[in-house]
Design a protein around this motif. Structure first.
Motif, short mmCIF file in Angstrom:
data_model
loop_
_atom_site.label_atom_id
_atom_site.label_comp_id
_atom_site.label_asym_id
_atom_site.label_seq_id
_atom_site.Cartn_x
_atom_site.Cartn_y
_atom_site.Cartn_z
N LYS A 75 66.29 -56.05 -0.72
CA LYS A 75 64.87 -55.73 -0.56
C LYS A 75 64.30 -55.20 -1.87
CE LYS A 75 62.38 -51.69 1.07
NZ LYS A 75 62.12 -50.64 2.04
N ARG A 76 64.96 -54.22 -2.45
CA ARG A 76 64.40 -53.56 -3.62
C ARG A 76 64.47 -54.44 -4.87
NH1 ARG A 76 65.84 -50.14 0.08
NH2 ARG A 76 64.77 -48.14 0.30
N MET A 120 58.40 -55.57 1.01
CA MET A 120 57.75 -54.38 0.47
C MET A 120 56.24 -54.56 0.29
SD MET A 120 60.59 -53.15 -2.28
CE MET A 120 59.99 -51.48 -2.50
N GLN A 131 54.75 -55.22 5.12
CA GLN A 131 56.01 -54.51 5.31
C GLN A 131 57.09 -55.36 5.97
OE1 GLN A 131 56.86 -50.81 4.58
NE2 GLN A 131 55.71 -51.89 3.00
N THR A 183 64.68 -50.21 6.95
CA THR A 183 64.07 -49.23 7.85
C THR A 183 62.58 -49.50 8.05
OG1 THR A 183 65.61 -47.68 6.89
CG2 THR A 183 63.83 -46.75 8.21
N ARG A 230 59.10 -48.01 8.64
CA ARG A 230 58.50 -46.71 8.36
C ARG A 230 57.04 -46.75 8.77
NH1 ARG A 230 61.75 -42.46 6.78
NH2 ARG A 230 63.38 -43.12 5.35
N GLY A 273 66.75 -43.26 -4.81
CA GLY A 273 65.97 -44.43 -4.39
C GLY A 273 64.71 -44.07 -3.63
N ARG A 274 64.38 -42.80 -3.57
CA ARG A 274 63.24 -42.45 -2.74
C ARG A 274 62.40 -41.33 -3.35
NH1 ARG A 274 64.86 -42.57 2.40
NH2 ARG A 274 66.61 -43.90 1.91
N ASN A 275 62.43 -41.22 -4.66
CA ASN A 275 61.67 -40.13 -5.27
C ASN A 275 60.43 -40.65 -5.98
OD1 ASN A 275 62.12 -39.92 -8.47
ND2 ASN A 275 63.91 -40.82 -7.48
N HIS A 319 62.99 -45.89 -10.49
CA HIS A 319 64.12 -45.21 -9.84
C HIS A 319 65.32 -46.12 -9.61
CE1 HIS A 319 61.31 -46.93 -7.02
NE2 HIS A 319 62.24 -46.97 -6.10
N LYS A 323 54.03 -51.64 -10.24
CA LYS A 323 53.62 -52.66 -9.28
C LYS A 323 52.22 -52.44 -8.74
CE LYS A 323 56.23 -53.81 -5.91
NZ LYS A 323 56.72 -52.73 -5.05
N GLU A 335 51.15 -49.64 -6.81
CA GLU A 335 50.94 -48.64 -5.75
C GLU A 335 50.68 -47.28 -6.37
OE1 GLU A 335 53.97 -50.60 -6.48
OE2 GLU A 335 55.14 -49.01 -5.53
N ARG A 360 53.26 -47.00 2.93
CA ARG A 360 54.57 -46.61 3.46
C ARG A 360 54.81 -45.15 3.15
NH1 ARG A 360 59.35 -49.69 4.97
NH2 ARG A 360 61.27 -48.55 4.56
N TRP A 385 57.91 -42.11 3.50
CA TRP A 385 59.33 -41.93 3.80
C TRP A 385 59.77 -40.53 3.40
CZ3 TRP A 385 57.22 -44.57 -0.22
CH2 TRP A 385 57.58 -44.16 -1.51
C1 LIG Z 1 58.51 -45.16 -6.72
C2 LIG Z 1 58.60 -45.89 -5.43
C3 LIG Z 1 57.76 -46.96 -5.17
C4 LIG Z 1 57.81 -47.64 -3.97
N1 LIG Z 1 56.99 -48.70 -3.73
C5 LIG Z 1 57.07 -49.36 -2.55
C6 LIG Z 1 56.28 -50.49 -2.28
O1 LIG Z 1 55.52 -50.98 -3.09
N2 LIG Z 1 56.38 -51.07 -1.07
C7 LIG Z 1 57.23 -50.59 -0.13
O2 LIG Z 1 57.33 -51.15 0.93
N3 LIG Z 1 57.99 -49.52 -0.35
C8 LIG Z 1 57.94 -48.89 -1.54
N4 LIG Z 1 58.75 -47.82 -1.76
C9 LIG Z 1 59.49 -47.22 -0.66
C10 LIG Z 1 60.76 -47.88 -0.25
O3 LIG Z 1 60.46 -49.06 0.47
C11 LIG Z 1 61.55 -46.98 0.68
O4 LIG Z 1 60.73 -46.50 1.68
C12 LIG Z 1 62.20 -45.84 0.02
O5 LIG Z 1 63.01 -46.32 -0.99
C13 LIG Z 1 63.01 -45.01 1.00
O6 LIG Z 1 63.91 -45.80 1.71
P1 LIG Z 1 63.88 -46.05 3.29
O7 LIG Z 1 62.47 -46.12 3.69
O8 LIG Z 1 64.60 -47.33 3.45
O9 LIG Z 1 64.58 -44.90 3.91
C14 LIG Z 1 58.72 -47.20 -2.99
C15 LIG Z 1 59.58 -46.14 -3.26
C16 LIG Z 1 59.54 -45.49 -4.45
C17 LIG Z 1 60.49 -44.38 -4.68
#
Ligand SMILES: Cc1cc2nc3c(=O)[nH]c(=O)nc-3n(C[C@H](O)[C@H](O)[C@H](O)COP(=O)(O)O)c2cc1C
Ligand SMILES: Cc1cc2nc3c(=O)[nH]c(=O)nc-3n(C[C@H](O)[C@H](O)[C@H](O)COP(=O)(O)OP(=O)(O)OC[C@H]3O[C@@H](n4cnc5c(N)ncnc54)[C@H](O)[C@@H]3O)c2cc1C
Ligand SMILES: NC(=O)c1ccc[n+]([C@@H]2O[C@H](COP(=O)([O-])OP(=O)(O)OC[C@H]3O[C@@H](n4cnc5c(N)ncnc54)[C@H](O)[C@@H]3O)[C@@H](O)[C@H]2O)c1
Ligand SMILES: [Zn+2]
Lengths: 1000, 191, 417, 101
Positions: free
Chosen positions: A548-549, A555, A559, A586, A588, C74-76, C184, C290, C292, C335, C337
């Motif tokens: 995914k990442r 993303m 979603q 996940t 969210r 991965g989530r900061n 990250h 990106k 956001e 989103r 988290w």
């Molecule tokens: C700096 C950063 C940017 C993010 N940008 C997006 C995004 O553009 N789209 C998205 O769906 N999630 C984005 N996320 C969130 C991730 O999808 C995800 O929610 C996060 O890594 C936590 O993981 P989890 O939700 O699987 O527990 C981003 C996370 C971070 C840390």
């Protein structure tokens, strides 16, 4: 011709109401009841946007909130809201929409060059390059990447709309109003339970608004919906919320909904909030969110004109719009056949049904045959042609070998596809439930409930109208029973038609094309292709979370609701591991993107945070005072007169207080009344100082530590009676001191007979300070002999001020003769105005916090939070005198004995005088022993307070310095960018060292 | 306030103009009151009730009212005693003498808070724009009193009649509380 | 390992990207390692990388219960800065900044370290005093940090609302220009690839369930969901789970683990040039590559391992964002988290030996450890390899809580993103 | 937003009426002066921070003002029990077992 793709009749639009709207400036017509998407389609417009990365032309793919492509900006009041889904934007007269992520125009977009160069932009390409030359990253590469990224443009102006908030409670919350949700709501409501039913769409009914081939209780589905809604509407115990999305499912059955109140109106009443946040605590939740159709992953599956099959059917049956004149239907499941049949029945040419399954159900085959529709079974689409709209579909025949043989080409102007259905488990997952794989259905479905929740109907993979209805009714009954214990006899409606279908496919379809050339999209918006997913796996990404990442699949703003299952299957194939091993990302919140304004709600401007004012506030405003924010309080900072700047005003205020008298509003100081036989014992344990021997009528300075031994607060405490103390705290510390006291009282010393009450706001407090303070207050005070003998420094008396009962303190934070008068809050304004008038007679001044700070600094009194920072002990602060040495215990006593708190080299509180009296140090400046310390030299300490002292006509400063108490008279340095400032270490009292002035 | 538990005690401030006056909703400032915080252990309750003239409620979140008196349960050892503004001194003295040797704390908090009277069909709706309590009659019957939070301000809510509530906040929070209530009520006037 | 470059990318483009190798292996665990690192977050992976790279300790395993980089790394909200108050902290974080500046090249992996500047707003006189103190302390310590007037702050960040009429007007800001953000995921992946290349085994989907200690009390190895693995030394780098892992060795920690939330908006065209933080009204915001808006929220008030949080926490962050940037009010949350952050009493990390021989711990980064990743890994590797701290991390012991030599960053600023 | 039951008020109210005050049953030593540095740091800072069943202190700060204790599963955030200050710590294993049922 206007609306060439509108059907003759039918649909739920109001044909009598013609609406004009614009898209990219071009004027078009639609009807009340249209969405922007349906109106565009009615006008034959499929190209509505460009994709994120490759800027590929994109059309409308769905008819719902999962739309990934058709994102537009909508103008209102001169500003635009970006990224709105055309499928959810309701049409109104004069709506102005624009396409996004294109330059200069939607038709001709220079960004489309990315599509040509896409071979250089596989997933994760940016991690591998743009590193040389190093300096190019900030200056060249990153700005270019950023400019290319993003979808719409953010709004330019502050939002003039407002947003509402409502907390609600219900027995049963039903999210989704298709057959399952309506049935659940009907059943639950029938028992008398409090029901809240919401649906994100403008109308209730969900799939029933599309369903034309079924009956419920003998009625057309839409008519049954109308009756059901009318019935619910008539019930007191039911709240119906359309245009309301359940977007967050939190712990303990707390659900957040967003209601879109005005967005669909051409000229909303400005009194209405644009959107409203509902925060609902539901005893039971029924998730009836339905399911979403899955795209098929074949090359060029992203051309405008390609839609999901059910969306095509929805546009037809609900909106009276044909997605094309000549349509190919590509499917792997039964439901899409119905779309073909409905289209054919409306006179649309169905060029072919391209069915992946070798032997589709005979029942469907015969209907197709009856309508003369060509069916290609065992066939798939392997590509499409057309630039900004599909022109034809390439067919491929699936062979037993797994290979694909070319199956020719079919011309069309639209293609409907269906890879099957994906239950909407988002809310269930948000509730922290774990989905389970249902191999029969080829879908993840909700597992065990972990909160008080049940999923029903298509949301749990249950299809077929009759079954869905039954499931809904049963869930409604059960939920009501669980919530209220009540039940009722419920008559279930019965349905005909709308049978559950079969079939479906996951992942990328095989094809006979040049694999390195063609793109089959998995995540439309983020331009993630099947190849990208495979590349990620090839590069060692084994977890779906990495995939995914790395690829950004799932993303985008939908979603992954459309893409996740396909991506997962492709990953599983590439990894050669079962899907269930690969895992699922996940879900969210929010379910769909949700406006920031909704979260912020009413918290804006003065309502962002309470503005706490003291009784002198209005007077201060009238008299030109300047305020500072201290916590939520507005405190007067200084009172400029005749164009004075702050420095001049403060110098004048200081001098006036020392020469004659000053008036200061001390109302914000925390006040706590400590009452009960054990009051003194309690204070003895809380504060460092001894209290038992303090006589009624006397005051003492109190120092409060935490159990680690560091200073946390201070204040003067007056004993009003044997069993009653008036405690003061710092303004900012008031709540935490109170909470700390309660904590020790309730949990450590519950046996003490003492109670504390906050009286901060009971009293307004005026401090009158200066040699003439006594004269100023004397005319108004009765009941106290104000003479120095009868009422010495550090005393307290009950008296009256202008006939109002007051607590009169003789205390001083300035070093001058001083009084603090506490009157009941209501009389604060009167007191202030009386005294303000009176001091004028004595050439006095009102003064603010800044002058208060200077005056106390001249006397070396600390300000907790400025001269201390949570790391300072009483010894450090030179306040060992405040410690009751004989006490058995007090909060912080043991902490103070820890090795590093008694070690050498602690930073201690001292005074500093610059060698040049005109030079004022900066607060926070660092102190060193070397005149020009090398970078990285540890500081000896720092300046905590620094002022120009009018009384001394020179600068003064307070500081903490390593071993400072032993450095009296020594020279240290304060290195500044402009050069080092030599300073001499002194005691902390600069003015009236003997303290004579307070005892007059 | 026409009906309700404490209509002889909590009255609209005659001098103040209504903060809000709509068909289904009004917000009025209440006149000043004597408010005493009473704290003690259970053994003191009987004597306290006798001295005050109204028994102190022991049921959580409940209130007792009598002739120009109200006692509100605030916590297991905490009550707010209400009496007319001019009876501060006398109530204080009656209580102190009636309590004799019972350890207790009686503190004047008359001026710590301001009260408003919120009434009308839409009163519950309006409260729920900022308070997350279930104000249905089953969950919050007439007579119930509770401290809680309104948006970002602590408040006290006392239901004195089916559609009438007394809302108190510390004085410096009242502009915020009443201001937001008035603002949120505006949408009810929308066409 | 194939080096990454534009040329390599172009070359692979012509073979349809079929020939890229793995960025890291997925090996089965060996029976014994010199060092086992528990936790494949950025800090754990960086530790392994520097152990191998700088100390020649290559028989190293990083054991991860989930997927590498899936914890807080991965989530900061990816804010990088070093303008901390105390010399000890500033030295540690500045060490990291130094490494950030060359990290993409060092790892041959573009971590997108973007020195867009971090601006910390002051809204009250007290805030101004605190900011000035930081600036002075930083100057002496050689850490970049400068004061901006409200007007200068707006120049640096045009969307900022510096009106005097907002509830908490901006009185100025402390700006660290070398501060910024980094990608990250790329940090975790870059270190993983680098460490793997040096022979480190990264073992994912393998939870450490026990720490075995010998007769003498020293560590012997870890019990895992894939069996027992012998180890001479164990470094615990498990962020929010530190207490549970240390408990396996019988060591109690001065930590509490709170859910901390973050959120992103839908992506939009460039709208926000830098990073803005406000501790006073709790707002942290930047815009990612990106598009956001990346926004940091607060922690819940109770400990939890749920990786979610309450809506009131998001509300209070978004209202602050909308107050400072009122035209973002119409933007939408995409989103939201949470991550689990381990918080120490003084809000400074622990990078330390422990009372158990062979057991080392790196934790307590709370809401702000991403920025330290390279520096933390670097000094922690030193600590493990040499069995004594690097001078930079010497003050960050566990014992400081007993003796009282705290490094209290909380004293000056409540939150340290 | 959690739903917290106050054993003094007898009602459940949203979390924002409460403040959570950390791990429960960490007694302040009766005679601090006789307490070693180790024991003092245990009292001040060392917390079990358990993943799973955890006992913590809450205060109904915007309600009755009382402190009380709660047993909560820190993974699911489900409360297993609320009880008044001064009451003994319940048998956690027993509670966990019951909740698991
Ligand atoms: C700096 C950063 C940017 C993010 N940008 C997006 C995004 O553009 N789209 C998205 O769906 N999630 C984005 N996320 C969130 C991730 O999808 C995800 O929610 C996060 O890594 C936590 O993981 P989890 O939700 O699987 O527990 C981003 C996370 C971070 C840390
Ligand atoms: C929402 C949010 C925003 C933040 N914002 C910022 C910011 O802007 N700037 C900043 O500098 N910092 C920020 N932080 C903090 C930062 O993310 C962390 O401090 C940092 O990432 C910690 O890295 P780590 O490698 O120590 O931990 P992690 O990345 O969490 O790694 C720890 C790993 O240990 C693993 N693990 C745990 N237990 C076991 C076990 N028993 N067996 C095996 N493996 C185990 C975990 O699965 C995890 O992968 C933020 C944190 C959060 C949650
Ligand atoms: N034959 C098949 O294979 C097949 C497949 C799919 C659906 N169906 C049919 O579709 C029907 C499904 O009925 P149903 O009631 O389960 O679903 P539905 O699709 O009819 O209704 C779901 C409703 O939930 C709403 N919704 C979804 N998420 C929401 C949220 N977060 N907040 C607010 N509203 C939300 C949607 O707008 C929609 O109106 C049945 O008749 C079934 O037979 C059949
Ligand atoms: Zn309570």
């Amino acid at each position: 011709m206007s609306q060439p793709f509108r059907t003759e009749k039918g649909g739920r639009i109001d044909r009598s109401q013609q609406l004009t709207f614009t898209f990219d400036g071009e004027e078009m017509q639609g009807h009340q009841g249209d969405t922007l998407a349906s109106a565009l389609l009615a006008n034959g417009v499929h190209l509505v946007g460009r994709s994120f990365k490759y800027h590929r032309p994109r059309g409308i793919l769905t008819a719902g909130s999962e739309e990934p492509n058709a994102l537009v900006g909508v103008y209102r009041n001169g500003d635009q809201t970006p990224n709105l889904r055309a499928t959810q934007v309701e049409l109104y007269q004069g709506l102005e929409a624009i396409s996004q992520n294109r330059f200069p125009s939607l038709g001709f977009d220079v960004g489309a060059v990315n599509d040509r160069l896409s071979m250089f932009f596989p997933a994760g390409f940016y991690y591998k390059t743009f590193m040389w030359p190093k300096s190019f990253w900030d200056k060249v590469y990153e700005p270019v990447i950023r400019a290319a990224a993003g979808l719409g443009k953010p709004p330019k102006n502050p939002d003039h709309d407002h947003y509402g908030n409502l907390y609600a409670h219900c027995d049963v919350l039903v999210a989704g109003s298709g057959p399952a949700g309506l049935a659940a709501a009907l059943a639950a409501a029938e028992t008398g339970a409090k029901v809240l039913l919401c649906d994100e769409q403008a109308e209730f009914g969900g799939s029933l608004l599309t369903e034309a081939n079924a009956t419920i209780d003998g009625k057309a589905p839409a008519d049954w919906v109308a009756d059901a809604v009318a019935k619910l509407q008539a019930m007191d115990n039911v709240t119906l919320l359309s245009r309301t999305t359940a977007f967050g499912y939190f712990a303990h059955n707390y659900i957040a909904l967003v209601e879109r109140v005005t967005e669909h109106l051409p000229t909303p009443d400005p009194k209405l909030p644009r959107e409203r946040l509902w925060q609902v605590r539901a005893k039971e939740v029924v998730i009836a969110a339905g399911s979403i159709e899955r795209p098929m992953v074949f090359p060029e599956n992203d051309r405008p004109g390609i839609l999901l099959a059910e969306a095509g059917r929805t546009y037809l049956n609900r909106y009276g719009v044909k997605v094309g004149h000549k349509v190919v239907v590509a499917t792997a499941c039964d439901t899409a056949w119905q779309a073909a049949f409905d289209l054919a029945d409306h006179g649309v040419e169905v060029a072919a049904i391209v069915e992946m399954r070798e032997t589709p159900p005979e029942s469907l085959m015969s209907i197709a045959k009856a309508r003369g529709i060509r069916v290609e079974a065992g066939c798939i689409v392997t590509g499409t042609l057309g630039r900004k709209r599909i022109k034809s579909a390439l067919l491929g025949r699936l062979m037993t070998s797994g290979q694909v043989a070319s199956g020719g080409q079919v011309d069309c102007d639209a293609l409907l596809m269906s890879g099957g259905w994906t239950p909407t488990v988002s809310l269930y997952s948000q509730s922290r439930g774990k989905v389970v794989w249902d191999a029969d259905k080829g879908a993840y479905v909700p597992g065990k409930s972990v909160q008080k929740e049940r999923s029903v109907g298509a949301a749990k993979g249950l299809y077929g109208l009759q079954a869905t209805l039954e499931d809904g009714y049963a869930a409604g009954e059960e939920a009501a029973k669980a919530a209220t214990g009540k039940s009722a006899t419920i008559t279930y409606a019965t349905a005909t038609g709308g049978e559950a279908g079969d079939g479906g496919t996951l992942g990328a379809l095989p094809h006979d094309r040049n694999a390195s050339r063609v793109k089959a999209f998995v995540d439309y918006q983020n331009d993630v292709t099947a190849k990208d997913v495979k590349l990620a796996v090839r590069e060692g990404m084994q977890s779906i979370e990495h995939i995914k990442r790395y690829t950004t699949t799932g993303m985008a703003t939908d979603q992954g609701r459309l893409s996740n299952m396909n991506a997962l299957q492709i990953a599983s194939g590439a990894l050669e591991r079962p899907m269930t091993d690969v895992g699922l990302t996940t879900f969210r919140l929010p379910y769909t993107p949700t406006t920031f304004g909704v979260f912020a709600g009413v918290a804006r401007g003065d309502f962002f945070d309470p503005v706490r004012k003291t009784p002198s506030h209005d007077w201060v405003v009238d008299n030109g005072g300047v305020f500072e924010d201290v916590g939520q309080w507005k405190r007067t900072w200084y009172f400029p007169k005749n164009g004075e700047d702050m420095h001049a005003a403060v110098a004048r205020e200081c001098k006036t207080v020392r020469d004659s008298v000053g008036l200061f509003d001390a109302s914000t100081l925390g006040k706590i009344e400590v009452v009960g036989p054990d009051s003194a014992e309690f204070l003895e344990r809380m504060y460092t100082n001894p209290w038992k021997k303090l006589a009624p009528g006397r005051c003492r300075y109190g120092l409060l530590l935490n159990d680690a031994g560091f200073i946390t607060d201070d204040g003067v405490i007056g004993r009003l009676a044997e069993d009653r103390f008036h405690v003061t705290t710092t303004t900012g510390g008031a709540p935490s001191v109170f909470a700390t006291m309660e904590d020790y009282l309730q949990t450590e010393w519950p046996d003490l007979d003492v109670w504390i009450t906050s009286t901060t706001e009971q009293y307004a407090v005026a401090a009158v300070q200066g040699p003439k303070a006594r004269e100023v207050i004397a005319p108004f005070i009765e009941g106290v002999d104000l003479s120095n003998d009868a009422f010495p420094h550090m005393s307290v008396r009950e008296a009256t001020f202008c006939g109002v009962p007051c607590r009169l303190f003789r205390i001083s934070f300035t070093g001058e003769l001083g009084f603090e008068i506490n009157v009941p809050r209501r009389h604060g304004k009167m007191m202030w105005e009386t005294l303000a008038k009176e001091i004028e007679k004595h050439s006095g001044t009102t003064y603010g916090t800044e002058t208060m700070h200077v005056l106390r600094a001249e006397k070396g009194y600390i300000i907790v939070g400025q001269d201390t920072d949570g790391t300072v002990t009483p010894q450090d602060a030179g306040m060992t005198w405040a410690i009751g040495k004989k006490k058995f215990d007090f909060v912080g006593k043991r902490g103070l004995e820890r090795p590093d708190l008694v070690a050498d080299n602690r930073k201690q509180f001292v005074g500093l005088l610059t060698k040049d009296p005109k030079v004022k140090l900066e607060e926070g400046a660092q102190i060193t022993t070397a005149e020009t310390p090398a970078t990285g030299t540890p500081a000896e300490g720092h300046v905590t307070s620094s002022y120009y002292s009018p009384a001394l006509d020179r600068s003064i400063a307070l500081a903490v310095v390593k071993n400072g108490h032993a450095l009296d008279g020594k020279t240290l340095y304060v290195p500044m960018p402009e050069g080092s400032i030599p300073v001499e270490v002194t005691g902390t009292v600069f003015y009236d060292k003997e303290g004579a002035r307070i005892n007059v | 306030m026409s009906d309700g538990l404490a209509s002889d005690l909590i009255t609209p401030d005659a001098g103040a103009s209504p903060l809000l006056n709509q068909n289904d909703l009004s917000i009025l400032k209440a006149s000043p009151l004597t408010r005493l915080s009473f704290r003690a252990r259970e053994t003191a309750l009987n004597d306290a009730g006798t001295a005050f003239g109204v028994p102190l409620p022991v049921k959580p979140l409940s209130s007792e009212t009598g002739d120009k008196r109200a006692a509100l349960w605030m916590g297991p050892d905490e009550w707010t005693l209400l009496a007319p503004e001019d009876e501060l001194q006398s109530v204080f003295e009656q209580m102190e003498s009636g309590l004799g040797a019972h350890p207790h704390a009686l503190v004047d908090i008359s001026e710590r808070s301001d009260a408003i009277i919120l009434s009308g069909k839409k009163a519950v709706w309006l409260l729920n724009t900022g308070i997350f309590i279930d104000f249905s009659l089953e969950a919050f019957p007439v007579g119930t009193v509770a401290r809680t939070v309104f948006h970002k301000s602590p408040v006290m809510v006392w239901r004195v009649a089916e559609e009438t509530f007394v809302v108190e906040a510390w004085v410096s929070f009242m502009d915020y509380v009443s201001g937001l209530l008035v603002q949120s009520a505006q949408e009810l006037e929308a066409a | 390992m194939k080096r990454y470059s534009f040329l390599e990318l172009a070359k692979n483009a012509f073979s349809a990207h079929q020939n890229w190798g793995r960025q890291w292996r997925s090996p089965e665990p060996k029976t014994e390692y010199d060092v086992v690192i528990v936790g494949a977050g950025g800090h754990g992976l960086a530790t392994a990388y520097y152990l191998a790279k700088e100390h020649g300790v290559r028989n190293v395993a990083v054991i991860e219960k989930g997927w590498l980089g899936g914890g807080n790394t991965g989530r900061n909200t990816t804010i990088v800065r070093s303008n901390y108050l105390w010399e000890e902290s500033a030295a540690l974080y500045n060490h990291a900044i130094g490494l950030w500046q060359g990290l993409s090249q060092e790892l041959n992996y573009n971590v997108m370290y973007s020195a867009r500047g971090v601006m910390m707003l002051a809204h009250t006189v007290h805030d101004v005093q605190v900011a000035q103190r930081h600036i002075h302390a930083n100057r002496l310590a050689g850490v970049q940090n400068e004061w901006l007037t409200p007007e200068k702050a707006k120049e640096y960040c045009p969307p900022l609302n510096i009106s005097k009429n907002i509830r908490y007007p901006v009185m100025g800001a402390a700006l660290q220009r070398v501060g910024g953000t980094a990608r990250h995921d790329a940090v975790a992946w870059g270190y993983a690839r680098g460490a793997d290349d040096l022979g480190v085994d990264i073992i994912q989907n393998c939870a450490v369930t026990g720490i075995r200690r010998g007769q003498d009390g020293a560590v012997e190895g870890v019990e895992t969901s894939k069996g027992f693995i012998k180890a001479k030394k164990i470094g615990v780098v498990a962020a929010g789970h530190t207490s549970t892992v240390m408990d396996m060795a019988g060591v109690r920690m001065p930590l509490e683990s709170f859910p901390l939330q973050a959120l992103v908006s839908e992506p939009v065209k460039p709208a926000f040039p830098c990073v803005v933080m406000s501790n006073t009204i709790h707002a942290y915001i930047s815009q990612s590559d990106k598009g956001e808006l990346v926004i940091g929220a607060g922690t819940d008030q109770f400990i939890s391992y749920s990786q979610t949080g309450g809506i009131h926490i998001s509300n209070h962050t978004i209202d602050a964002i909308c107050e400072l940037f009122p035209h973002f009010r119409r933007m939408r949350m995409l989103r939201n988290w949470g991550g689990i952050v381990d918080v120490t009493p003084d809000r400074s990390p622990i990078l330390s030996k422990t009372p158990v021989a062979g057991l080392y711990v790196n934790c307590g980064w709370g809401t702000g450890g991403f920025k330290a990743t390279p520096g933390s890994g670097h000094v922690f590797a030193h600590t493990i390899a040499k069995d004594e701290p690097n001078p930079i991390n010497a003050p960050f012991t566990i014992d400081r809580f007993r003796t009282g030599r705290l490094i209290d960053e909380a004293a000056a600023a409540a939150v340290a993103h | 937003m959690l739903l917290v039951y106050c054993p003094y008020c007898g009602v459940s109210r949203p979390e924002t009426e409460f403040s959570c005050r950390g791990e429960a049953h960490i007694a302040r030593p009766a005679d601090p002066s006789q307490t070693s540095d180790e024991d003092w740091v245990n009292f001040l800072y060392m917390r079990s921070n358990s993943k799973g069943v955890y006992v913590e202190r809450w205060r109904h700060i915007h309600g009755c003002g009382r402190f009380f204790n709660a047993v909560r599963n820190t993974v699911s955030d489900e409360f297993l029990k609320f009880y008044k200050t001064g009451e003994p710590m319940p048998d956690l294993e027993e509670l966990a077992k019951e909740a698991g049922k």
